[in-house]
Scaffold this active site. Structure first.
Site, PDB file in Angstrom:
ATOM      1  N   GLY A 459       0.800  -1.216   0.000  1.00 54.89           N
ATOM      2  CA  GLY A 459       0.000   0.000   0.000  1.00 54.89           C
ATOM      3  C   GLY A 459       0.835   1.269   0.000  1.00 54.89           C
ATOM      4  O   GLY A 459       0.295   2.349   0.017  1.00 54.89           O
ATOM      5  N   GLY A 460       2.117   1.152   0.052  1.00 51.10           N
ATOM      6  CA  GLY A 460       2.905   2.367  -0.048  1.00 51.10           C
ATOM      7  C   GLY A 460       3.759   2.650   1.165  1.00 51.10           C
ATOM      8  O   GLY A 460       4.081   3.786   1.451  1.00 51.10           O
ATOM      9  N   PHE A 461       4.149   1.591   1.843  1.00 52.70           N
ATOM     10  CA  PHE A 461       5.024   1.715   3.002  1.00 52.70           C
ATOM     11  C   PHE A 461       6.431   1.797   2.425  1.00 52.70           C
ATOM     12  O   PHE A 461       7.118   0.805   2.278  1.00 52.70           O
ATOM     13  CB  PHE A 461       4.838   0.440   3.818  1.00 52.70           C
ATOM     14  CG  PHE A 461       5.315   0.537   5.226  1.00 52.70           C
ATOM     15  CD1 PHE A 461       4.507   1.075   6.213  1.00 52.70           C
ATOM     16  CD2 PHE A 461       6.556   0.067   5.575  1.00 52.70           C
ATOM     17  CE1 PHE A 461       4.935   1.124   7.506  1.00 52.70           C
ATOM     18  CE2 PHE A 461       6.983   0.119   6.874  1.00 52.70           C
ATOM     19  CZ  PHE A 461       6.164   0.653   7.838  1.00 52.70           C
ATOM     20  N   VAL A 462       6.814   2.963   1.995  1.00 53.94           N
ATOM     21  CA  VAL A 462       8.031   3.041   1.172  1.00 53.94           C
ATOM     22  C   VAL A 462       9.138   3.804   1.869  1.00 53.94           C
ATOM     23  O   VAL A 462       8.899   4.723   2.631  1.00 53.94           O
ATOM     24  CB  VAL A 462       7.748   3.744  -0.164  1.00 53.94           C
ATOM     25  CG1 VAL A 462       6.959   2.862  -1.092  1.00 53.94           C
ATOM     26  CG2 VAL A 462       7.029   5.062   0.081  1.00 53.94           C
ATOM     27  N   ASP A 511      19.857  10.065  14.508  1.00 52.76           N
ATOM     28  CA  ASP A 511      20.047   9.397  13.218  1.00 52.76           C
ATOM     29  C   ASP A 511      18.815   9.600  12.343  1.00 52.76           C
ATOM     30  O   ASP A 511      18.324   8.661  11.718  1.00 52.76           O
ATOM     31  CB  ASP A 511      20.345   7.904  13.428  1.00 52.76           C
ATOM     32  CG  ASP A 511      20.936   7.267  12.166  1.00 52.76           C
ATOM     33  OD1 ASP A 511      21.457   8.016  11.314  1.00 52.76           O
ATOM     34  OD2 ASP A 511      20.860   6.026  12.039  1.00 52.76           O
TER      35      ASP A 511
END
Ligand SMILES: *[C@@H]1O[C@H](CO)[C@@H](O)[C@H](O)[C@H]1NC(C)=O
Ligand SMILES: *[C@@H]1O[C@H](CO)[C@@H](O)[C@H](O)[C@H]1NC(C)=O
Ligand SMILES: *[C@@H]1O[C@H](CO)[C@@H](O)[C@H](O)[C@H]1NC(C)=O
Ligand SMILES: *[C@@H]1O[C@H](CO)[C@@H](O)[C@H](O)[C@H]1NC(C)=O
Ligand SMILES: *[C@@H]1O[C@H](CO)[C@@H](O)[C@H](O)[C@H]1NC(C)=O
Ligand SMILES: *[C@@H]1O[C@H](CO)[C@@H](O)[C@H](O)[C@H]1NC(C)=O
Ligand SMILES: *[C@@H]1O[C@H](CO)[C@@H](O)[C@H](O)[C@H]1NC(C)=O
Length: 703
Positions: A459-462, A511
């Site tokens: 679904g777009g967990f990019v 970080d």
């Protein structure tokens, strides 16, 4: 080792030796004036007057004579400086043998306690201990008073850290106010004798870190305290006293425990080759990771550092007290029992393996009984919440009992202990019944986690800017139109603001980078990976580390070079991220045919040439508000300015982004040009770890 600079300079308190009188004893009627000194028999230590750092005030102190440019280990009048060089140390002629430090008008600025002897002598011993004895006493160890009983900021070999339970004398080390002022400040490391004694590090009255109770080998929470080539250590606890003490294996390799003004207790060891005090890894610091923050997870929860970031987990049979908040960072509410205890109908105990035992301030100990008797004792008392072996040696012995909430536990995969936690019998039955099915359940959980992750990924967990094939770096970019990018920038800014200001602890992420920002399928950003994060006190603004961790390209110069970090280091990383989001390019690896700057350099150049529009990612087409994009570029550049004090804090950033605050002109960014990167590796602590390793190796090989 640049990071350790401040710490080490702190130890090198320069002083000027004037006419040195080579003697180690002060007799009745004699005095030491400013400029005169006592020197121990073999000249290891010297006592006299000095001025720390830039201060002009005079203090009576003891320092290493031959090494470390006179590292001061003890200060008599730390809270009562002399304003001039007319001070003198006398043995009081009143006949009680008290040491008195007098000023020009013979006023008493400092004194030792009355020694009650007619024949007092003061001797500076080769150990660095200034003692008052009866000159006619033939026992060389019968001291009427000793400086070792009143430590300053340093624990050297032979000093006791701990409490005399008969007189109430408590020996602890405490930070100086600054490198120029030895007055006692808030940071204190010592032994808390209440309940079962524990080593505790406090700021004021607040516990920051608890090394825990002694388990025969080491403090339960400090398994890094191990037999080593530099020093041996001992722990004594009886009805008269409780103390920890270390002794050098070779007197030629001195080692000490230092509390610096930043409240970062460290063990430093003298390095002959470099002529420097250096952190002795791996036993150098007390606080190793986030889980070492006292009670981070609250009651009945165990903190673990798996996957490099702190995770809180309820003990089996317990559930989060505030489930809705359990996902957020503040977990100090801890956990509560799923099933209430029912002492009358019989409770049982559930074993939790491999933990740092909980706080023992209200505990009891019996060193003589076995674990079985311990269990019996605990079962019989309805307010007993847990028990464990007091001593882990030889398979375990003795009995520790808890009567309060179990607080401040940490998962220790090695050297952790077994804790037996009281449970309602029915809860135990439940747990027992579920056991055979456990595997299946775990499998289901894993499968569903995988499924969910997969779905989210699809679904777009990019990861935002992992390089992709162009035909594909285009679709993604289109996907992220300007309003989405704007939303992401705003979301990250608010997330950082929460960490810096609104959460209970001030947290510096250290970080922040594109790959640590996860997007859910509504494109809401989530800051992830807190493995390198550091929790700060609310009033603490910066700290220094000798382990520079993080990712080049996102690190500000003061951190990459000097190891200094503060909320402003995160602001810098945020600025890099903003420029990357606007440009659709990475800072590291950015290449421009015209010049050799990285993205920051490129952005700066276009900014001063008044061509910032050229920065904007082409794939945005024309569908953006120019003023919004320019505002983001300007905020980005403000965040990456060279000097940390020029960078805005996150609350200003949030206001700036929303257009509610006017924007100043940015100054030149702090950046590394691509031609000369400090290191070619992509990330992490390699550089500094290497140098600390070198020190360990040279220490072991050199001797
Ligand atoms: C301290 O010693 C000096 C020199 O021995 C002496 O002149 C002075 O009177 C002493 N002061 C006191 C208060 O004992
Ligand atoms: C001083 O050094 C000598 C020679 O190294 C040694 O024999 C002696 O024990 C030392 N004395 C003290 C008090 O450390
Ligand atoms: C010790 O002092 C000398 C002379 O002031 C200086 O040259 C040297 O660098 C100092 N050493 C350290 C380790 O600071
Ligand atoms: C010395 O001891 C006597 C009696 O204990 C006491 O009165 C006096 O104040 C003491 N003097 C000092 C300087 O401590
Ligand atoms: C010397 O010390 C006394 C007592 O602490 C104080 O009252 C006096 O002002 C001091 N004198 C000077 C010159 O500092
Ligand atoms: C002297 O002893 C008393 C009682 O033990 C203690 O409170 C006080 O701090 C001591 N003073 C000094 C200067 O050691
Ligand atoms: C249980 O132990 C606590 C702590 O020692 C004690 O105060 C209490 O009296 C005990 N209760 C019983 C019923 O023995």
């Amino acid at each position: 080792m640049q990071g350790a600079k401040m710490l080490i300079i702190y130890c090198f308190l320069f002083y000027t030796i004037r006419t040195a009188t080579a003697r180690d004893t002060l007799n009745l009627g004699q005095s030491i004036r400013d400029g005169e000194t006592l020197v121990s028999a073999n000249e290891s230590f010297e006592l006299g007057f000095f001025s720390p750092g830039k201060s002009k005030s005079r203090y009576l102190g003891i320092w290493y004579k031959k090494i470390g440019n006179g590292t001061v280990i003890w200060v008599a009048n730390r809270d009562a400086p002399l304003s001039d060089r007319s001070g003198a140390l006398n043995i009081s002629s009143q006949g009680n043998g008290t040491l008195v430090l007098l000023n020009s008008t013979n006023g008493i600025v400092w004194s030792s306690n009355a020694s009650r002897t007619r024949n007092p002598v003061a001797v500076l011993l080769e150990s660095g201990n200034l003692v008052v004895k009866d000159g006619k006493d033939i026992d060389p160890d019968n001291f009427l008073w000793q400086s070792f009983d009143y430590p300053s900021h340093i624990l050297i070999a032979g000093m006791k850290l701990g409490v005399n339970l008969v007189t109430g004398l408590n020996r602890f080390i405490s930070s100086w106010k600054s490198t120029d002022d030895p007055a006692q400040d808030d940071y204190v490391y010592g032994i808390d004798p209440s309940g079962v004694p524990q080593a505790v590090f406090r700021k004021g009255s607040t516990i920051r870190y608890r090394a825990g109770s002694w388990n025969g080998l080491h403090w339960t929470g400090m398994p890094q305290l191990q037999p080593n080539p530099v020093y041996t250590f001992e722990y004594v606890s009886n009805e008269n006293e409780v103390f920890y003490r270390f002794n050098l294996i070779k007197s030629s390799v001195p080692s000490m425990m230092v509390m610096n003004p930043l409240g970062d207790p460290q063990r430093l060891t003298w390095m002959e080759q470099t002529q420097k005090w250096a952190p002795f890894v791996p036993f150098s610091g007390l606080i190793l990771d986030q889980c070492d923050n006292y009670a981070l997870c609250g009651a009945y929860a165990v903190c673990n550092m798996n996957s490099n970031s702190a995770k809180c987990e309820c003990l089996e049979g317990f559930v989060p007290k505030s489930p809705s908040e359990w996902d957020l960072l503040d977990k100090s509410d801890g956990c509560v029992r799923r099933t209430q205890l029912d002492c009358e109908h019989g409770d049982g105990f559930l074993k939790r393996e491999s933990v740092k035992l909980p706080d023992t301030r209200f505990s009891l100990v019996d060193n003589k009984i076995s674990l079985l008797e311990c269990k019996e004792l605990c079962s019989k008392n309805c307010s007993c919440t847990a028990y464990a072996n007091a001593d882990v040696r030889g398979g375990g012995s003795g009995c520790l009992l808890w009567f309060h909430d179990l607080i401040d536990m940490k998962e220790l995969s090695e050297s952790g202990q077994d804790l037996f936690v009281r449970m309602a019998a029915s809860e135990l039955d439940d747990i027992e019944r579920k056991k055979p099915k456990k595997k299946k359940k775990v499998a289901i959980v894993i499968t569903s986690v995988l499924l969910v992750t997969g779905v989210i990924l699809l679904g777009g967990f990019v990861y935002l800017w992992k390089r992709r094939h162009r035909k594909q770096d285009v679709t993604r970019s289109k996907f992220l139109d300007w309003s989405k990018r704007c939303q992401i920038i705003g979301g990250i800014a608010r997330g950082l603001l929460y960490l810096h200001q609104d959460s209970r602890l001030r947290i510096i992420h250290r970080d922040l980078k594109a790959s640590n920002v996860l997007l859910d399928n509504e494109m809401n950003p989530k800051i992830s990976d807190f493995g390198m994060a550091r929790a700060f006190g609310i009033d603490q603004t910066e700290a220094n580390t000798n382990r520079v961790v993080g990712t080049y390209g996102y690190m500000p110069p003061e951190y990459a070079i000097d190891g200094l970090f503060s909320v402003k280091s995160d602001v810098f990383s945020f600025g890099v991220l903003v420029l990357e989001i606007v440009c659709g390019k990475r800072n590291r690896g950015f290449y421009h045919a015209d010049h050799h700057h990285n993205l920051l350099g490129h952005a700066w150049r276009l900014w001063i040439e008044e061509r910032p529009v050229e920065l904007i990612n082409k794939s945005l087409g024309g569908s953006y508000s120019l003023s919004e994009v320019l505002r983001c570029i300007q905020v980005g550049l403000l965040c990456v300015q060279q000097r940390p004090e020029d960078r805005p804090n996150m609350s200003s950033v949030v206001l700036m982004l929303s257009g509610e605050r006017s924007l100043p002109q940015p100054k030149q960014p702090g950046f590394f040009t691509e031609r000369n990167p400090p290191e070619s590796g992509s990330s992490s602590s390699k550089r500094s770890l290497l140098s600390t390793n070198e020190i360990t190796i040279s220490l072991i090989e050199g001797r």
